[in-house]
Design a protein around this motif. Structure first.
Motif, PDB file in Angstrom:
ATOM      1  N   PRO A  56       0.904  -1.156   0.082  1.00  0.00           N
ATOM      2  CA  PRO A  56      -0.001   0.106   0.021  1.00  0.00           C
ATOM      3  C   PRO A  56       0.870   1.418   0.063  1.00  0.00           C
ATOM      4  N   ALA A  57       0.234   2.455  -0.379  1.00  0.00           N
ATOM      5  CA  ALA A  57       0.988   3.536  -0.492  1.00  0.00           C
ATOM      6  C   ALA A  57       1.796   3.985   0.675  1.00  0.00           C
ATOM      7  N   LYS A  58       1.372   3.950   2.063  1.00  0.00           N
ATOM      8  CA  LYS A  58       2.012   4.132   3.018  1.00  0.00           C
ATOM      9  C   LYS A  58       3.292   3.591   3.008  1.00  0.00           C
ATOM     10  N   TYR A  59       3.773   2.585   2.430  1.00  0.00           N
ATOM     11  CA  TYR A  59       5.040   1.953   2.361  1.00  0.00           C
ATOM     12  C   TYR A  59       5.912   2.354   1.113  1.00  0.00           C
ATOM     13  N   ASN A  60       5.361   2.984   0.282  1.00  0.00           N
ATOM     14  CA  ASN A  60       6.071   3.430  -0.983  1.00  0.00           C
ATOM     15  C   ASN A  60       6.438   4.677  -1.112  1.00  0.00           C
ATOM     16  N   GLY A  61       6.567   5.529  -0.229  1.00  0.00           N
ATOM     17  CA  GLY A  61       7.430   6.854  -0.184  1.00  0.00           C
ATOM     18  C   GLY A  61       8.766   6.603  -0.486  1.00  0.00           C
ATOM     19  N   LEU A  62       9.543   7.539  -0.969  1.00  0.00           N
ATOM     20  CA  LEU A  62      10.907   7.484  -1.149  1.00  0.00           C
ATOM     21  C   LEU A  62      11.400   8.497  -0.231  1.00  0.00           C
ATOM     22  N   PRO A  63      12.602   8.605   0.487  1.00  0.00           N
ATOM     23  CA  PRO A  63      13.241   9.427   1.598  1.00  0.00           C
ATOM     24  C   PRO A  63      12.702  10.805   1.353  1.00  0.00           C
ATOM     25  N   GLY A  64      12.298  11.383   2.408  1.00  0.00           N
ATOM     26  CA  GLY A  64      12.103  12.959   2.336  1.00  0.00           C
ATOM     27  C   GLY A  64      10.395  13.091   1.625  1.00  0.00           C
TER      28      GLY A  64
END
Length: 369
Positions: A56-64
């Motif tokens: 899910p999107a909550k785990y797909n961010g990149l640093p910052g």
């Protein structure tokens, strides 16, 4: 020929390359990110139309920067591509698109990167071209199939209308093969062949997943690592075999009428697919979901093992100071090849570069565009 000198060259503008560039830039180290695609994110845009992430999107961010979606939405491939483009623009990362690297060589204690009619000399190079280099893996006997059979590798598959009318054989029964077979079976007879690699025991889009997925993420980041026996065993499985079914389950395949056979495709007979149980299949199409081969021929350095994988630990190549990899499967943990793990690996690589390079760069020298 255009020649430049840049402290660090990052080859590949996907999530691993962008995250590495971010960590170097915030530490004041000059770098450039080279990508062969026309736009940042095109490696995702070129996947099959219905592809969605398994996390899910909550785990797909990149640093910052978090992923721009609700926490429990599963982004599609175009949303992922656009998020990468947004990330590069937001942090003003020094990405050069349309720049495919042809060769990486040693040069007087440094590195020489050749891209078309341009060359760059560098103290450090980060190869971030993806888990499996650049080449689809196809068996030699694929060329022996009857020319009337339409063949596609999963990297070229976009949608069912690419195939001829008639039955299709999907070769390779990991999650990509299952997803494609399930999609194709809606409109044609479909056979999925290959060993059963298991399946995860929950529906990733169910309410129960909200409780279970955080536990799985923790295991993928902290237990299944190259430091633990279970992690090293998993590394061997992931790198050289297929992963378990994730979104599409065995029951889904059966409900849609996919014929599931665990025999492997072993060759051809009279131009038709031959399974290792002796069965010959009469099909009009073959979709190869057989993964990718290590294709680092353009890395003209003795840094690859007999298995074709770089001889690295956490992305650091001990026999080639200044050469790093990022985005490899199990670079450190099971999570390394997906968004939730690539940031940590990129940070580690960036810290090694900073330690090697010495004092911070002067103001105004943070990147090379």
């Amino acid at each position: 020929m255009r020649t430049e000198d840049i402290e660090t060259v990052i080859i590949g503008g996907g999530q691993a390359g962008l995250a590495t560039g971010y960590h170097l830039q915030r530490r004041g180290r000059p770098c450039v990110i080279l990508d062969g695609n026309a736009r940042v994110g095109d490696n995702w845009r070129e996947q099959w139309d219905t592809l969605r992430l398994f996390t899910p999107a909550k785990y797909n961010g990149l640093p910052g920067l978090p992923f721009p979606a609700e926490p429990w939405v599963f982004p599609d491939k175009d949303e992922v591509a656009d998020s990468l483009e947004t990330y590069a623009r937001h942090w003003e990362l020094p990405v050069r698109t349309g720049t495919r690297v042809d060769a990486l060589e040693a040069a007087d204690g440094r590195y020489l990167v050749t891209a078309g009619d341009s060359t760059i000399t560098a103290d450090n190079v980060v190869v971030a071209t993806g888990t499996f280099g650049r080449g689809p893996s196809l068996p030699a006997f694929a060329r022996d199939l009857d020319p009337s059979i339409r063949q596609l590798h999963s990297s070229d598959y976009r949608r069912p209308d690419q195939l001829r009318d008639g039955p299709v054989l999907v070769v390779g029964a990991s999650h990509s093969g299952a997803d494609i077979a399930w999609e194709l079976a809606a409109g044609r007879p479909t056979i999925l062949c290959g060993p059963d690699r298991g399946q995860i025991p929950l529906r990733i889009e169910s309410g129960a997943a909200h409780a279970v997925v955080p536990v799985l993420v923790f295991l993928a980041r902290h237990l299944l690592t190259r430091r633990t026996p279970i992690g090293r065993a998993m590394m061997e499985e992931v790198r050289f075999h297929g992963g378990p079914l994730i979104r599409v389950k065995r029951g889904d395949l059966a409900d849609r009428g996919v014929e599931r056979v665990e025999a492997r495709m072993a060759g051809t007979k009279d131009g038709q697919p031959l399974l290792d149980d002796g069965r010959v299949l009469d099909v009009a199409n073959v979709v190869w979901c057989t993964g990718f081969r290590q294709d680092f021929d353009w890395v003209r350095l003795p840094v690859l093992g007999d298995d074709g994988w770089p001889t690295e630990l956490r992305g650091v190549v001990p026999t080639a100071p200044g050469l790093f990899f990022c985005g490899l499967a199990f670079q450190y943990a099971f999570s390394s090849m997906v968004f939730m793990g690539v940031g940590r690996d990129a940070d580690y690589v960036a810290r090694q570069i900073v330690a090697r390079s010495g004092r911070p760069a002067a103001a105004g020298q943070r990147s090379a565009a």
